[in-house]
Design a protein around this motif. Sequence first.
Motif, PDB file in Angstrom:
ATOM      1  N   ALA A 198       0.841  -1.205   0.000  1.00  0.00           N
ATOM      2  CA  ALA A 198       0.000   0.000   0.000  1.00  0.00           C
ATOM      3  C   ALA A 198       0.873   1.251   0.000  1.00  0.00           C
ATOM      4  O   ALA A 198       2.033   1.226   0.425  1.00  0.00           O
ATOM      5  CB  ALA A 198      -0.911   0.003   1.229  1.00  0.00           C
TER       6      ALA A 198
ATOM      7  N   ALA B  33      -4.837  -0.331   5.034  1.00  0.00           N
ATOM      8  CA  ALA B  33      -4.507  -1.692   4.591  1.00  0.00           C
ATOM      9  C   ALA B  33      -4.401  -2.640   5.778  1.00  0.00           C
ATOM     10  O   ALA B  33      -4.864  -3.788   5.720  1.00  0.00           O
ATOM     11  CB  ALA B  33      -3.203  -1.675   3.802  1.00  0.00           C
TER      12      ALA B  33
ATOM     13  N   ARG C 123      -1.433   2.875   4.462  1.00  0.00           N
ATOM     14  CA  ARG C 123      -0.999   1.656   5.138  1.00  0.00           C
ATOM     15  C   ARG C 123      -1.843   1.331   6.374  1.00  0.00           C
ATOM     16  O   ARG C 123      -2.067   0.160   6.679  1.00  0.00           O
ATOM     17  CB  ARG C 123       0.481   1.764   5.507  1.00  0.00           C
TER      18      ARG C 123
END
Length: 285
Positions: free
Chosen positions: A169, A177, A174
């Motif tokens: 990602a 994710a 992130r």
Amino acid sequence: MKYTSEDKREPAVDQTAGPAASAPGRAERPQQAAAPAPHDEQQGTRNRVARSILDHGPSTAAELALRLELTQAAVRRHLDALVTEGVVEPREKRVYGARGRGRPARAFALTDCGRDAFDQAYDQLASDALRWIAQSAGGGEKGEAAVAAFARARLAAQAEGYREAVENAEPEARTEALAKALTADGYAATARSAPNPQLGEQLCQHHCPVAHVAEQYPQLCEAETEVFSRLLGTHVQRLATIAHGDGVCTTFVPKAGAGKAAHRTGEHHPKTTTASASTAGRNPA
């Protein structure tokens, strides 16, 4: 054997009644159709069917009907619903010895999902195992350190399943994710902006499968927070946990350069550190 049927038939209506039935001066009595069985009653009977399979093993509709004193038609309706819900599954009934003529009866067995719906002793088993680890290490600080080592090893293995999703990602995505990866593991996680979006985000876990055990052993929360820090590449701070009475496990994830921005604007922001015994597993004062 007397059977108790769940089907309540509607009372017959006199189709021959003519105008005389509504003649002036004669009070009319409104017809009352039989009320359908309440949902909770249906669910209660369905639970009895599943419980009977749990107690006696794979069972046919006829066996369940005899055991629960219901009609086979009523049992089959509940079995159909339980199959649809993934609680039971049909199997060919085992026959020991010579098989007679005709199609073999179907037996219904609980699925793994169906067994999980009943009380399990997983929490107690996990607590006993961690207690044994602590005692085997000598108790006290040594015991706590042994439990912490176990928690780190467990979370490190679990984190390997999240690493690829996080690393693939974009840096700003992130946390999202990681939230999706945690959700796939049953944590019902989301990522959202912190009260001051310039400072960072909050990773929220709305469910914790080990909450009851983590209440006794906060090392589980500490290890999880350390894993989040490594995966996201920044120090994070655990703000709240379900294990210690909060509604959601909340972790603050700072944005890159958030400290400098806060310093320039004179704003105060949370001190971002990995979890410690003083903060992990509870809402800091």
